[in-house]
Design an enzyme around this catalytic site. Sequence first.
Site, short mmCIF file in Angstrom:
data_model
loop_
_atom_site.label_atom_id
_atom_site.label_comp_id
_atom_site.label_asym_id
_atom_site.label_seq_id
_atom_site.Cartn_x
_atom_site.Cartn_y
_atom_site.Cartn_z
N TYR A 1 48.81 41.96 18.15
CA TYR A 1 49.45 42.19 19.54
C TYR A 1 48.46 41.34 20.47
O TYR A 1 47.28 41.04 20.37
CB TYR A 1 48.86 43.75 19.63
CG TYR A 1 49.34 44.31 21.27
CD1 TYR A 1 50.79 44.39 21.34
CD2 TYR A 1 48.60 44.14 22.34
CE1 TYR A 1 51.16 44.80 22.53
CE2 TYR A 1 49.27 44.68 23.43
CZ TYR A 1 50.31 45.03 23.63
OH TYR A 1 50.84 45.14 25.07
N ASP B 1 59.54 48.16 30.51
CA ASP B 1 58.97 46.92 30.85
C ASP B 1 60.05 46.05 31.57
O ASP B 1 59.67 45.29 32.57
CB ASP B 1 58.48 46.33 29.65
CG ASP B 1 57.48 47.17 28.94
OD1 ASP B 1 57.17 48.22 29.31
OD2 ASP B 1 57.04 46.71 27.82
N ARG C 1 63.95 41.06 22.77
CA ARG C 1 62.54 41.27 23.50
C ARG C 1 62.52 40.48 25.08
O ARG C 1 63.39 39.67 25.34
CB ARG C 1 61.45 40.47 22.65
CG ARG C 1 60.94 41.45 21.32
CD ARG C 1 60.35 42.68 21.60
NE ARG C 1 59.11 42.58 22.23
CZ ARG C 1 58.42 43.67 22.82
NH1 ARG C 1 58.67 44.94 22.39
NH2 ARG C 1 57.21 43.80 23.47
N GLU D 1 63.20 52.02 17.36
CA GLU D 1 62.58 52.35 18.70
C GLU D 1 63.68 52.60 19.88
O GLU D 1 63.49 53.19 20.70
CB GLU D 1 62.22 50.87 19.03
CG GLU D 1 61.29 50.68 20.55
CD GLU D 1 60.65 49.22 20.55
OE1 GLU D 1 60.76 48.35 19.78
OE2 GLU D 1 59.95 49.16 21.43
C1 DGY Z 1 54.51 45.63 25.20
O1 DGY Z 1 53.44 44.66 24.83
O2 DGY Z 1 55.73 45.20 25.15
C2 DGY Z 1 54.28 46.84 25.92
O3 DGY Z 1 55.39 47.46 26.17
C3 DGY Z 1 53.31 46.81 26.84
O4 DGY Z 1 52.88 48.11 27.05
#
Ligand code: DGY
Length: 428
Positions: free
Chosen positions: A85, A169, A202, A399
Amino acid sequence: MMMKIDKKMSEAAWAILAENDRGGYTVPTAHLYPFQWNWDSAFVAIGFATYDIDRAYRELERLAEGQWDDGMIPHIIFHAPSDTYFPGPEVWGTRHRIPTSGITQPPVFGMALRQVHEAASAAGRPDAVERTRKLFQNALRSHRWWLRARDPEGTGLVSILHPWESGSDNSPAWDEALKRVPTSTKTTIRRKDTGHVDAAMRPRDEDYQRFIHLVDVYRECEWDPARQWEAAPFKIADVQMTGILARSTADLLILAQSLSSPEERGELERMHQVLTEGLARRWRQDLSRFVSRDLVSHRDVEAPTQACFIPLVALTLDDQQRRAIRSEIKRWLDGMVVGVPSTAPFSPAFEPKRYWRGPVWAVVNWLISDGLRMNGSEDLAREIEQGTVQAIERAGFCEYFDPTTGEGLGGGTFSWTAAAYLVLSQRS
Ligand code: DGY
């Protein structure tokens, strides 16, 4: 009509929560989100409360371990390292005893605590009062932080300083405000998300540059809330966040009847009044929605997103508002295989597969249907819940879902989708 509970699906949901367990806390999904996320965990705790109360408490207790001395509960708690991550703890550079991010997320914690406590009390658990009492103090401290740090002028609306705080987001609601944020960063960006999930679903690279620019700005403020408030190039008084905070405050007030002092009850009542009054002022009759306010441009955020309906979880609407919201939600559902889309299908910003720009989230539907039920729209609430349960049964615990096809997208075995299934499939 009772919804039919599918035993195999419930078992599959339990299996996902077990698989995503990292020792008393649940990651949203392996690889893509390998730590504890704030609002994910709060929803997951409610899911656990349907079958494992001890584990439900643990989820919240582990989240509370990340709470800062000033009361903020961060959006990510990095309990254990992972290299799947970005941005990890070294980018945030915060100084809490457990590494955390430096921003927060919607305070579902108070809502979850009430649900967990009620399930524990109904099951006659002897540890319920003691465990709830401790967590109640965590929640209260976090609500105080919200009002102090994110509504310093006392308007009754709390602000987000980063799109990630909203939990939604990449929503079109942030487009205008985000455009003003520079793309330059001091941090080298090493995206990992697009290695786990199709890049077309994304946020774009440019969005990430702006997201990280904001992290750089706030890190330079040493995460001091007052300095961040002054420096913030992105500041939105958000109706989704305020709606959830107001609802959590109402839930804490219910717990406070038996678990708290008259002073704390009075404090929560005042908080609740300020927040619900602030929220009520954000109704736009011409749009049939609640709207957030951009505190940098001083303009309303008119983008039609799910956030506009979240105040229902906290407010009692008048008849005219109820009728308007009902028909607005129905307009958004029209022609969709599964609703509620996170961006209205008639909006030019609608993208049915891209993160928060159209897809359906089970937890959002959970909130919207709660709010509709509280406001007398039982039938529409049930329609949305049943649609959500069926979408999960067809496509799995993804998701999110493409509203135009029902296809499951994003991360595959998602904890909060499993929790939503457990809760929504039990509703009559
Ligand atoms: C991401 O990294 O996509 C998260 O949603 C941030 O919290």
